[in-house]
Design a protein around this motif. Structure first.
Motif, PDB file in Angstrom:
ATOM      1  N   ALA A 105      52.142 -86.466 -32.685  1.00 24.44           N
ATOM      2  CA  ALA A 105      53.120 -85.385 -32.802  1.00 24.44           C
ATOM      3  C   ALA A 105      52.564 -84.110 -32.174  1.00 24.44           C
ATOM      4  CB  ALA A 105      53.481 -85.158 -34.263  1.00 24.44           C
ATOM      5  N   VAL A 108      52.003 -84.581 -28.187  1.00 28.39           N
ATOM      6  CA  VAL A 108      53.221 -84.552 -27.366  1.00 28.39           C
ATOM      7  C   VAL A 108      53.789 -83.139 -27.310  1.00 28.39           C
ATOM      8  CG1 VAL A 108      55.624 -85.325 -27.236  1.00 28.39           C
ATOM      9  CG2 VAL A 108      53.811 -86.970 -27.722  1.00 28.39           C
ATOM     10  N   ASP A 109      53.815 -82.478 -28.427  1.00 31.83           N
ATOM     11  CA  ASP A 109      54.371 -81.128 -28.481  1.00 31.83           C
ATOM     12  C   ASP A 109      53.567 -80.185 -27.582  1.00 31.83           C
ATOM     13  OD1 ASP A 109      54.700 -78.468 -30.862  1.00 31.83           O
ATOM     14  OD2 ASP A 109      56.258 -79.268 -29.546  1.00 31.83           O
ATOM     15  N   SER A 112      53.655 -81.146 -23.797  1.00 28.63           N
ATOM     16  CA  SER A 112      54.954 -80.841 -23.181  1.00 28.63           C
ATOM     17  C   SER A 112      55.066 -79.359 -22.858  1.00 28.63           C
ATOM     18  CB  SER A 112      56.103 -81.234 -24.108  1.00 28.63           C
ATOM     19  OG  SER A 112      56.041 -82.596 -24.438  1.00 28.63           O
ATOM     20  N   ARG A 113      54.738 -78.519 -23.803  1.00 31.34           N
ATOM     21  CA  ARG A 113      54.863 -77.079 -23.559  1.00 31.34           C
ATOM     22  C   ARG A 113      53.872 -76.615 -22.502  1.00 31.34           C
ATOM     23  NH1 ARG A 113      57.947 -73.546 -27.657  1.00 31.34           N
ATOM     24  NH2 ARG A 113      57.579 -72.065 -25.941  1.00 31.34           N
ATOM     25  N   LEU A 122      53.988 -84.323 -16.335  1.00 33.68           N
ATOM     26  CA  LEU A 122      53.472 -84.948 -17.545  1.00 33.68           C
ATOM     27  C   LEU A 122      54.088 -86.335 -17.659  1.00 33.68           C
ATOM     28  CD1 LEU A 122      52.007 -84.820 -20.326  1.00 33.68           C
ATOM     29  CD2 LEU A 122      54.064 -83.727 -21.227  1.00 33.68           C
ATOM     30  N   HIS A 125      53.564 -91.467 -22.821  1.00 36.86           N
ATOM     31  CA  HIS A 125      53.346 -92.779 -23.420  1.00 36.86           C
ATOM     32  C   HIS A 125      52.856 -93.798 -22.408  1.00 36.86           C
ATOM     33  CE1 HIS A 125      55.024 -91.464 -27.186  1.00 36.86           C
ATOM     34  NE2 HIS A 125      56.125 -91.083 -26.609  1.00 36.86           N
ATOM     35  N   PHE A 194      53.778 -69.884 -33.743  1.00 34.62           N
ATOM     36  CA  PHE A 194      55.221 -69.801 -33.603  1.00 34.62           C
ATOM     37  C   PHE A 194      55.939 -69.787 -34.937  1.00 34.62           C
ATOM     38  CE2 PHE A 194      55.167 -69.568 -29.350  1.00 34.62           C
ATOM     39  CZ  PHE A 194      55.111 -70.713 -28.583  1.00 34.62           C
ATOM     40  N   TYR A 195      55.298 -70.309 -35.930  1.00 34.28           N
ATOM     41  CA  TYR A 195      55.959 -70.402 -37.224  1.00 34.28           C
ATOM     42  C   TYR A 195      54.892 -70.354 -38.296  1.00 34.28           C
ATOM     43  CZ  TYR A 195      54.930 -75.179 -35.655  1.00 34.28           C
ATOM     44  OH  TYR A 195      54.332 -76.289 -35.106  1.00 34.28           O
ATOM     45  N   GLU A 203      49.870 -87.651 -44.774  1.00 36.52           N
ATOM     46  CA  GLU A 203      50.459 -88.959 -45.079  1.00 36.52           C
ATOM     47  C   GLU A 203      49.348 -89.869 -45.564  1.00 36.52           C
ATOM     48  OE1 GLU A 203      53.582 -88.944 -44.703  1.00 36.52           O
ATOM     49  OE2 GLU A 203      54.401 -90.808 -43.941  1.00 36.52           O
TER      50      GLU A 203
ATOM     51  N   GLU B 104      64.263 -87.607 -29.225  1.00 32.43           N
ATOM     52  CA  GLU B 104      64.154 -88.288 -27.940  1.00 32.43           C
ATOM     53  C   GLU B 104      65.410 -89.094 -27.680  1.00 32.43           C
ATOM     54  OE1 GLU B 104      60.637 -90.469 -29.214  1.00 32.43           O
ATOM     55  OE2 GLU B 104      61.813 -92.297 -28.974  1.00 32.43           O
ATOM     56  N   ALA B 111      60.469 -87.776 -25.355  1.00 33.68           N
ATOM     57  CA  ALA B 111      60.325 -86.777 -26.415  1.00 33.68           C
ATOM     58  C   ALA B 111      59.731 -85.467 -25.910  1.00 33.68           C
ATOM     59  CB  ALA B 111      59.490 -87.316 -27.579  1.00 33.68           C
ATOM     60  N   GLN B 112      59.762 -85.258 -24.618  1.00 39.53           N
ATOM     61  CA  GLN B 112      59.142 -84.043 -24.081  1.00 39.53           C
ATOM     62  C   GLN B 112      60.122 -82.906 -23.858  1.00 39.53           C
ATOM     63  OE1 GLN B 112      55.902 -86.533 -21.433  1.00 39.53           O
ATOM     64  NE2 GLN B 112      57.404 -85.317 -20.359  1.00 39.53           N
ATOM     65  N   ALA B 115      60.555 -79.601 -26.235  1.00 35.33           N
ATOM     66  CA  ALA B 115      59.447 -78.641 -26.193  1.00 35.33           C
ATOM     67  C   ALA B 115      59.452 -77.881 -24.868  1.00 35.33           C
ATOM     68  CB  ALA B 115      58.122 -79.372 -26.377  1.00 35.33           C
ATOM     69  N   ALA B 118      62.073 -75.223 -24.792  1.00 35.03           N
ATOM     70  CA  ALA B 118      61.615 -74.059 -25.562  1.00 35.03           C
ATOM     71  C   ALA B 118      60.653 -73.216 -24.747  1.00 35.03           C
ATOM     72  CB  ALA B 118      60.942 -74.530 -26.849  1.00 35.03           C
ATOM     73  N   PRO B 124      59.897 -70.356 -29.862  1.00 26.11           N
ATOM     74  CA  PRO B 124      59.152 -71.398 -30.568  1.00 26.11           C
ATOM     75  C   PRO B 124      59.948 -72.699 -30.680  1.00 26.11           C
ATOM     76  CG  PRO B 124      59.234 -69.355 -31.839  1.00 26.11           C
ATOM     77  CD  PRO B 124      60.185 -69.199 -30.713  1.00 26.11           C
ATOM     78  N   ASN B 125      59.250 -73.790 -30.959  1.00 19.34           N
ATOM     79  CA  ASN B 125      59.939 -75.055 -31.210  1.00 19.34           C
ATOM     80  C   ASN B 125      59.223 -75.855 -32.293  1.00 19.34           C
ATOM     81  OD1 ASN B 125      57.740 -75.874 -29.229  1.00 19.34           O
ATOM     82  ND2 ASN B 125      58.646 -77.878 -29.687  1.00 19.34           N
ATOM     83  N   ILE B 126      59.969 -76.658 -33.002  1.00 19.70           N
ATOM     84  CA  ILE B 126      59.370 -77.630 -33.927  1.00 19.70           C
ATOM     85  C   ILE B 126      60.070 -78.963 -33.722  1.00 19.70           C
ATOM     86  CG2 ILE B 126      58.981 -78.302 -36.325  1.00 19.70           C
ATOM     87  CD1 ILE B 126      58.713 -75.617 -37.175  1.00 19.70           C
ATOM     88  N   MET B 127      59.283 -80.034 -33.765  1.00 16.99           N
ATOM     89  CA  MET B 127      59.836 -81.388 -33.591  1.00 16.99           C
ATOM     90  C   MET B 127      59.797 -82.163 -34.905  1.00 16.99           C
ATOM     91  SD  MET B 127      58.181 -82.481 -29.953  1.00 16.99           S
ATOM     92  CE  MET B 127      59.049 -84.029 -29.984  1.00 16.99           C
ATOM     93  N   HIS B 128      60.445 -83.324 -34.888  1.00 15.21           N
ATOM     94  CA  HIS B 128      60.437 -84.265 -36.028  1.00 15.21           C
ATOM     95  C   HIS B 128      60.962 -83.615 -37.298  1.00 15.21           C
ATOM     96  CE1 HIS B 128      57.996 -86.366 -33.181  1.00 15.21           C
ATOM     97  NE2 HIS B 128      56.986 -85.537 -33.316  1.00 15.21           N
ATOM     98  N   ARG B 145      58.308 -84.101 -40.440  1.00 15.85           N
ATOM     99  CA  ARG B 145      57.500 -85.219 -40.910  1.00 15.85           C
ATOM    100  C   ARG B 145      57.132 -86.082 -39.711  1.00 15.85           C
ATOM    101  NH1 ARG B 145      59.017 -90.240 -43.230  1.00 15.85           N
ATOM    102  NH2 ARG B 145      57.224 -91.092 -44.301  1.00 15.85           N
ATOM    103  N   ASN B 146      55.821 -86.350 -39.554  1.00 21.88           N
ATOM    104  CA  ASN B 146      55.387 -87.214 -38.459  1.00 21.88           C
ATOM    105  C   ASN B 146      54.343 -88.178 -38.980  1.00 21.88           C
ATOM    106  OD1 ASN B 146      52.626 -86.041 -38.071  1.00 21.88           O
ATOM    107  ND2 ASN B 146      53.850 -84.212 -37.690  1.00 21.88           N
TER     108      ASN B 146
END
Lengths: 337, 248, 377
Positions: A105, A108-109, A112-113, A122, A125, A194-195, A203, B104, B111-112, B115, B118, B124-128, B145-146
């Motif tokens: 997670a 990828v985030d 990507s940015r 980019l 997978h 950002f947040y 988990e 995605e 899934a890119q 982001a 953004a 800003p961005n948040i995923m999942h 949640r991931n």
């Protein structure tokens, strides 16, 4: 600003969680080491966090030539913008040719940015990476459709970036020469996250989980309906294994997405794999590694899976699986061999 | 408060075109926010214009208007070029509070894109994300949640949020919704309508290229068992036993 | 002549299809076992606008019209034909009130029929005559401010799950002696009787209505005294037969899908039986029936929407489609071989459902009488 060294660099983003490097980091370092076999290449691990000197120590002999560490209280938690600022600065300073991220997670985030910020390519997978003498990276990905692989290149933009799912590459040995640890600038202008994180919950890794399972039974589109899924679970249970799924059962809503095995899902390393109603798309198969025995049950004798497994049963799973379960449950007549 | 939402659908001609399943969840989430807090939901999609009838479903699902980005020059773009176009469109449409997407797409699943959108919008961005609400002071409260765990975050608009299927159960489109969708605005934009250079879009705007497609090495074919289902099952059970696989 | 469906129609098909695929299967086993209509589905049917598909918007319906109704019933019937069977009769009740009702009657009853409070009933058939509408024996006698109704109605769909009934009764003699009434289940003297145990379309409730000195306020006279024959016939012919045609059309959809699915899965002689020419010919017959059925049903709906004469077309659609459904379902059962007669396979239920549609809403023989008149005119 540091000058660009004459060496070529492959960087791995060394994702860490609570001080522990993610497994995929070791896998990527091992692969990078193989790719960087030619002279003039350096493998770097980019480590970001707070109080991470211990983490750096864990990466010492894992294949990197250098470990670049940015340590700052503001980097304690991944909050998007904070890590991005530091990685961006490091990449602009050192200008690596290749930057690899685990397809987690965070990976990828962030990747990507970063790729967008740097206006570079980019590949997502990837299931394999190749590097030629000219320092050009080719990323191998399963092509949408399921029967082909694609080789993706990034001819004119740098760095060349790719994400790789955990488990795609093997974890190499851990006795490489020690890496040099370098401190890099981890400063943040203001609170560059950002947040705000209000609450975090890790988990729990369940022991019966997919990645660790010795036996995996995967159900595919051929299962047909949610009501029939119980057969997959029952077979898994009788064999002391775990049930997984390909993408269609997830898309249809029969099972949760976290059961998905494949290129953008989970990677399994079971001794025994049984695919039930699985057609055999590469997206899925690349998530199944190192099995002793791969078995497939499918109605369609032309299904691709029969070219990728050891043992095939052509027929209706609704007849075969119950019979198999019954046969497995039967006490063996006359004792074992 | 204006809410923009994008679908970023990647539709290919050879399969029956549908709205990307995750985008339905994102649209439902946007509509619920509007129902609670007001605003306007715009469904945004980059697709060939013959898919317009399919995309109108988003109007029936509650979007207030549909914006289709359609131009042959967009074709062949990788995620960077795609994100660039969508971000340009969002910027062109004016101020926004929220861009919502599915994590995605089912066909290419990188899934890119969210982001990268953004990043181009510099927000800003948040995923999942599997839960999204607005707190009393107007901030976004999100739960994500991931595979590593879950966290609750608070952020300020404007933001890009990408969602998982767990976020909600999209409502059914009723016959009344179908009727109501007919009066809603549909806007079709081409590359000329957007602040884009040709070098940023399509193949030219894509740093990555497909060098070639190839077939993987196939092992030889599996050993196929013969007989009735029961007979095949018996043979397999026997083999599994002998390899030590019965009951773990 | 434009044979394409509009964008609206296609969206409507998609939306009902999705609803049907999710909401009907979990209820179907119970419907098959008990023969009961799933009342918990009413809320969803109302929300979707299905109950009110021919009810004007100002009375709480979606007001989409008759072709839309055909499309809706087809998508529902593709999954579970008993549901559109119940709905088509419900729509007859709506049609009757909407066409002949006073403003007060429409305001009072149409919203309740659209918003899921209750299904509607259209009660004409009696033990003494189904096809023989003129043989009605239920009487209605004016007494002060009420009519007093006496009689029994049988083979009434939704009898036990409906609070609002349109009932035909004799206020006088002969053709001009029939009148229609709106009867509420709670009116004194109104009751239900026997529940029928049907071979197919189980899940559509079918039963008796019993009127014993049932007092119906005279404001509930529908369409004026002596006009009942028109109300009954027009509703049955236009609305009822188009509705039954849609049920049959839904069945044909399901029949083709099941037949193709089985033919592709069943492997004999080393390949799926769909490669055998005999099976292919069966499939081609079923496909032809389905395509023709679509044209007939959609045309009937279109004619009604455009207020053109539709009696013969609706009658033909109903009669032809339900026969075709039974014939094709039989072929599908045969394609399934021995599996076709097993209850765990849906195809036998489709055959039973199709058989029940054949006499419902008018026997084939009556239909042919009507059509021969058209043929000779």
């Amino acid at each position: 600003m540091a000058n660009r060294q004459p060496e070529s660099r492959i960087w791995i983003f060394a994702e860490q969680r609570s001080g522990q490097p993610a497994d995929v980091v070791f896998e990527l370092l091992g692969k990078a080491r193989l790719l960087a076999a030619a002279p003039g290449w350096k493998v770097g691990a980019l480590l970001i966090g707070h109080n991470v000197s211990g983490t750096a120590a864990l990466l010492e002999n894992r294949g990197a030539d250098e470990i670049l560490v940015a340590d700052n209280p503001g980097l304690e938690d991944y909050r998007g913008g904070n890590y991005l600022a530091v990685v961006d600065r490091a990449v602009r300073n050192y200008q690596p040719d290749v930057v690899l991220f685990g397809a987690t997670a965070m990976g990828v985030d962030l990747a990507s940015r970063l790729a967008a910020r740097l206006r570079t390519g980019l590949s997502a997978h990837c299931i394999d990476l190749e590097l030629n003498e000219k320092g050009e990276l080719a990323a191998v990905i399963p092509w949408p459709g399921g029967d082909f692989l694609g080789r993706i290149v990034c001819p004119r933009h740098r760095p060349q970036m790719a994400t790789v799912s955990p488990g795609i590459f093997d974890v190499p040995r851990s006795d490489f020469p020690e890496a040099e640890v370098l401190t890099i600038d981890g400063a943040l202008n203001s609170d560059r996250g950002f947040y705000r994180i209000l609450e975090k919950k890790p988990e729990e890794r369940k022991p019966g989980d997919l990645e660790n399972a010795r036996v995996v039974v995967v159900g595919g589109y051929g299962i047909g309906a949610r009501e029939n899924w119980a057969l997959v679970e029952e077979l898994a249970s009788v064999l002391g294994g775990v049930a997984g799924a390909t993408r269609p059962p997830v898309d249809e809503g029969w099972v949760n997405a976290d059961l998905m095995v494949g290129q953008s899902g989970r990677t399994v390393h079971p001794r025994l794999y049984i695919g039930v109603g699985v057609s055999g798309h590469l997206h899925h198969l690349v998530g199944v590694k190192g099995t002793e025995l791969k078995v497939a049950v499918n109605q369609d004798t032309r299904a691709a899976i029969f070219d990728h497994c050891d043992l095939g049963l052509a027929g209706d799973y609704r007849e075969i699986i119950p019979a198999l379960i019954a046969a497995l449950k039967e006490p063996r007549a006359g004792g074992d061999l | 408060m204006t809410i923009d939402r994008e679908t970023g659908t990647m539709i290919r001609r050879d399969v029956p075109s549908v709205i990307n399943p995750l985008d339905r969840h994102a649209l439902e989430a946007s509509v619920r926010i509007r129902e609670r807090h007001g605003g306007r939901v715009t469904a945004l999609s980059m697709a060939p214009d013959d898919v317009l009838p399919v995309l109108k479903e988003s109007l029936a699902r509650g979007a207030d208007r549909l914006v289709l980005l359609s131009d042959r020059r967009f074709a062949g773009g990788d995620t960077l070029a795609t994100a660039c176009v969508i971000a340009a469109a969002v910027g062109h449409l004016g101020t926004f509070d929220l861009v919502m997407c599915g994590d995605e797409t089912t066909d290419s699943g990188t899934a890119q894109v969210s982001a990268q959108i953004a990043e181009f919008l510099d927000v800003p961005n948040i995923m999942h994300v599997d839960d999204c609400g607005v707190s009393p002071d107007g901030d976004l409260r999100l739960h994500s949640r991931n595979e590593e765990g879950a966290f609750t975050a608070e952020g300020q608009t404007p933001m890009v949020v990408s969602v998982t299927a767990d976020i909600n159960e999209p409502r059914y489109v009723t016959l009344m919704d179908v009727l109501d969708s007919e009066g809603k605005e549909v806007l079709i934009l081409s590359a000329d309508d957007l602040p884009l250079e040709e070098s940023w879009i399509g193949l030219e705007g894509s740093p990555t290229r497909v060098l070639e497609l190839f077939e993987p090495e196939r092992k030889s074919r599996a050993e196929m068992l013969s007989g009735t289902p029961a007979e095949q099952a018996a043979v397999l059970a026997d083999r599994l036993r002998r390899l030590g696989f019965r009951n773990g | 002549m434009d044979f394409t469906l509009s964008e609206r129609d296609r969206m409507l098909q998609k939306s009902i299809r999705e609803f049907a695929e999710k909401e009907l299967p979990p209820r179907m086993d119970r419907m098959e076992e008990t023969g009961e209509f799933p009342l918990d589905l009413l809320e969803g049917l109302a929300k979707m606008g299905i109950l009110g598909v021919i009810t004007p918007r100002e009375y709480g319906g979606s007001g989409l019209g008759h072709l839309a109704r055909v499309l809706v019933l087809e998508q529902l019937g593709r999954i579970c034909p008993a549901i559109p069977m119940s709905l088509e009769v419900h729509h007859m009740c709506v049609y009757g009130i909407n066409t002949w009702g006073t403003e007060e009657q429409k305001k009072k009853y149409l919203p309740a029929l659209a918003d899921g409070k209750t299904l509607g009933v259209f009660a004409v058939t009696e033990p003494g005559g189904g096809s023989d509408v003129g043989g009605t024996q239920t009487t209605a006698r004016l007494d002060g401010n009420d009519y007093v109704l006496n009689g029994r109605k049988c083979f009434i769909t939704n009898a036990h799950v409906s609070d609002i009934w349109v009932v035909a009764a004799m206020t006088g003699e002969g053709r001009k002696g029939m009148s229609a009434f709106i009867v509420e289940k709670d009116f004194p003297g109104a009751g239900t009787g026997h529940v029928e145990d049907k071979l197919g379309l189980r899940g559509a409730n079918t039963g008796e209505l019993v009127l014993q000195d049932c007092r119906v306020p005279k404001e509930n006279l529908l369409g004026g005294e002596g006009n009942g024959m028109s109300v009954a016939l027009e509703t049955i012919v236009k609305c009822g037969r188009t509705g039954m045609a849609s049920v049959g059309l839904g069945i044909l959809n399901a029949v083709l899908e099941e037949a193709v699915k089985f033919a592709n899965e069943r492997v004999l002689y080393g390949k799926p039986i769909s490669r055998l020419q005999a099976i292919q010919f069966y499939l081609s017959d079923i496909y032809s029936d389905l395509e023709i059925a679509r044209l007939l049903a959609y045309r009937a709906g279109w004619l009604l929407d455009n207020e053109l004469p539709a009696d013969a077309e609706a009658t033909l659609a109903k009669q032809w489609i339900c026969e075709a459904a039974a014939r094709s379902a039989r072929k599908a059962v045969e394609i399934h071989g021995s599996y076709g007669i097993l209850k765990e396979y849906p195809v036998q239920r489709l055959l039973r459902d199709a058989l029940v549609t054949v006499p419902a809403g008018g026997t084939a023989e009556i239909a042919k009488v009507v059509l021969s008149r058209q043929a000779m005119s």
